[in-house]
Scaffold this active site. Structure first.
Site, short mmCIF file in Angstrom:
data_model
loop_
_atom_site.label_atom_id
_atom_site.label_comp_id
_atom_site.label_asym_id
_atom_site.label_seq_id
_atom_site.Cartn_x
_atom_site.Cartn_y
_atom_site.Cartn_z
CB SER A 42 10.72 -31.77 15.71
OG SER A 42 11.16 -32.97 15.00
CE LYS A 43 9.29 -33.13 22.87
NZ LYS A 43 8.14 -32.38 22.24
NE ARG A 44 11.43 -36.01 12.53
CZ ARG A 44 12.10 -35.01 11.59
NH1 ARG A 44 13.17 -35.59 10.92
NH2 ARG A 44 11.65 -33.97 11.05
#
Length: 468
Positions: free
Chosen positions: A240-242
Site C-alpha cells: 500500500s501507499k504506506r
RNA sequence: GACCCCAUCGUCUAGAGGCCUAGGACACCACUCUUUCACAGUGGAGACACGGGUUCGACUCCCGUUGGGGUCGCCA
C-alpha cells in the site's frame, strides 16, 4: 474454446505493482495459449473514478507493453445491460428490493461487531412483503443468495475452495440510484466478454464465491478463476501507499526499464525452474497457471535494481542514448550536438556497465556533455591537492606531444611516465580522473581521454592545473 | 471476531516420497582482477515453523498447533 483473459482495474488511483503483475499474468497466459487479453476499466464507482487514473493505467500498460488486444471496455457504459440482468434476477426471484437505509445498515454492522457476531446483512427485506415498503426510500436490489449448502470454486491457483453459503450474505447489485455495483457488473461483463480465465488478486477470492452464485442464478458458465497471491510490502502486509508503493510511472521516472520491471514482476509468484533473466517471449512460452505459487511474496527492490542493471547493460547503446538524451539536454541546458553524441556512444559500453538505473546512467554520462571548465564534485575538490596539480603538470607536455590519440597509446604513455617518476599509477590516474570528469568515480581514464579527444582532454587538464 | 488462504535461506524461489550432504537468484562476507567505481570470477555464511501420524523411507502425503495474510461497504 479459445482463451480470453482480462485485466480489470478500477481507475481510482495509479497502476501499482500488484496491478501491473496481474495484467502481466493475464497477458502472459493469453499469449501462451494464443488467446486474447482484454482490458476492462471498472469505473462503476462514479465518485472515485477519475480520468487521470484511467490515463495512468493506460499509459502504464503501454509503457510495459501490456496494452490490451482490443479497445478497453468501460464498465459504467454497460450499466443498462447490468440493470437488465438485475431485472431478470428480480423477476425470477433471485433478487429482491431492500429498503434499509445506509444508517440502518451501519447500525446493524455496529451491533454485530459489539456482539462479536460476523458482520453480515441480516436479510430484513429478504422475505418481507414489498407492501411494507416505507415511503420515500429508494430501495437497493439485493441478490437472494442461497442460505444453505456450499459454494465450491475450482481455482486454477488455489485449488478447490469451499465455503458454506451461510457464511455469505445478500449482496447489493443495484444501488438506490439504480447504478450497478461491482459484484453484478463483473459477472455480466465477464459473461458478455466471453472471458474464460479470470486471473486476479487473491483479495478477490471471497468475491469469487458471490460471483459464482450469481453466475449460477443466471445459469451461466463462470470463467475459470485463478487467484494469484498478493504482493506484499517488505513488512509482509498488503502493498500500500504506506510502503511507499508507487505507480508504475514512478518506476519509469526512477530509471527502471520496462523489461526489467516485467522480468522482476514475473518472478514474483511464478517461476520456471531456475530461470531468472529472461524475455517476455520466453516467459509467455513457459507460462502455465499451474506454476503460479499460492503464497504471497514480498517486494524486494534490491533484486529489481539488480535486474535493471543487467537490462541496462544488455541494452543497445543507441537506445540508451535516446533514452538519456532529453534529461541530459535538460541538465546541461543545451541540445545534444554531434560531438557529445559521438562521445556518449563511444563511451556507452563502459558507462552502461556501471549504471543500475537510467538515472545513474545520466549522472555518470554528464561529464561527456558539459563544457569547460568543469564543476568538480565536493569529493573531487577535496582530493585534488597540490601534488595532484604538479603531477598533471609534468604529464601535460607528454600528452601534448601525442599524435596518435588512442586509448592504447595514452595508457602506454602514462605507464612509462610513472616509471620515470616512480609514482604509482593511482597517484596520477586519480587526479587525471578528476580533471577529466570532475568526479572521483568513472570508467577507465584512458578510454575517457581517448573519447574526449586530444584538444578537450588537454583543455580539461589545463583547467585543472590552472591556479584557482 | 467470523470465514477463507498460505508456510523451504533475510528476500524471490527450485523441489510432484528415495535424485537433497536441500539447488539457483538478490542481498551479505571474503578473495581474485584492478587507476577509481563498477562488471566479472572464485569461495563462504544462510532455510524445509513446530508436534503428531502414514510409509521401508518424508521438504514432499494427512491431522493438529503456531505464525502470517486476505475478506467481511449502496468500494472495486
Amino acid at each position: 474454446m479459445s482463451v480470453v483473459t482480462r485485466f480489470a482495474p478500477s481507475p481510482t488511483g495509479f497502476l501499482h505493482l500488484g496491478g501491473a503483475r496481474t495484467a502481466l499474468f493475464n497477458w502472459l497466459y493469453a499469449r501462451h495459449t494464443g488467446g486474447k487479453y482484454l482490458l476492462r476499466i471498472e469505473d462503476t464507482d462514479r465518485k472515485r473514478s477519475t480520468p487521470e487514473a484511467i490515463n495512468a493505467i493506460l499509459d502504464g500498460l503501454e509503457w510495459l507493453g501490456l496494452s490490451p488486444d482490443e479497445t478497453p471496455v468501460y464498465q459504467f457504459s454497460r450499466r443498462e445491460r447490468h440493470a437488465e440482468v438485475a431485472a431478470q434476477l428480480l423477476e425470477h426471484g433471485h433478487a429482491y428490493r431492500c429498503y434499509c437505509t445506509p444508517e440502518e445498515l451501519a447500525e446493524m454492522r455496529q451491533k454485530a461487531k459489539t456482539e462479536k457476531r460476523s458482520v453480515r446483512y441480516d436479510g430484513t427485506w429478504r422475505d418481507r412483503d414489498p407492501a411494507d415498503a416505507p415511503e420515500g426510500i429508494e430501495p437497493v436490489v439485493r441478490f437472494r443468495a442461497p442460505r444453505s449448502g456450499k459454494t465450491i470454486i475450482k481455482d486454477a491457483v488455489q485449488g478447490t475452495v469451499t465455503i458454506d453459503n451461510s457464511d455469505l450474505d445478500d449482496l447489493i447489485m443495484l444501488r438506490a440510484d439504480g447504478t450497478p455495483t461491482y459484484m453484478l457488473s463483473v459477472v455480466v461483463d465477464d459473461y458478455d466478454m466471453r472471458v474464460t480465465h479470470a486471473i486476479r488478486g487473491d483479495d478477490h477470492l471471497t468475491n469469487a464465491f458471490r460471483q459464482t452464485q450469481i453466475f449460477q442464478a443466471m445459469d451461466w458458465q463462470p470463467p475459470i478463476f485463478a487467484h494469484i497471491p498478493l504482493i506484499h510490502g517488505p513488512d509482509g502486509t498488503k502493498l500500500s501507499k504506506r510502503h511507499g508503493a508507487l505507480g508504475i510511472e514512478a518506476y519509469r521516472e526512477m530509471g527502471y526499464l520496462p523489461e526489467a520491471m516485467l522480468n522482476y514482476l514475473c518472478r514474483l509468484g511464478w517461476s520456471h525452474g531456475d530461470d531468472e533473466f529472461f524475455s517476455m517471449d520466453e516467459a509467455s512460452s513457459w507460462f502455465e497457471i499451474a506454476d503460479v505459487n499460492k503464497g504471497a511474496s514480498r517486494i524486494d527492490f534490491d533484486k529489481l535494481t539488480n535486474l535493471n542493471a543487467k537490462y541496462i547493460d544488455a541494452s543497445p547503446n543507441e537506445r540508451l542514448l535516446n533514452l538519456i538524451a532529453p534529461d541530459i539536454e535538460k541538465r546541461t541546458g543545451k541540445p545534444l550536438n554531434d560531438e557529445t553524441r559521438r562521445r556518449l556512444s563511444e563511451g556507452m559500453n563502459s558507462l552502461k556497465q556501471r549504471a543500475q538505473k537510467v538515472s545513474e546512467l545520466i549522472d555518470n554520462s554528464l561529464f561527456y556533455c558539459v563544457s569547460r571548465p568543469l564543476d568538480y564534485s565536493e569529493k573531487a575538490t577535496r582530493n585534488f591537492d597540490y601534488a595532484s596539480r604538479s603531477r598533471l603538470s609534468s604529464l601535460l607536455p607528454k600528452f601534448a606531444a601525442v599524435d596518435d590519440w588512442t586509448q592504447d597509446v595514452l595508457e602506454k604513455l602514462v605507464k612509462s611516465h610513472i616509471e620515470d617518476t616512480g609514482e604509482k599509477l593511482g597517484e596520477i590516474a586519480q587526479p587525471l580522473r578528476i580533471a577529466l570528469t570532475g568526479t572521483t568515480v568513472s570508467p577507465g581514464i584512458f578510454e575517457i581521454a581517448a573519447v574526449l579527444g586530444k584538444e578537450e582532454t588537454i583543455g580539461r587538464i589545463e583547467d585543472a592545473i590552472a591556479p584557482p
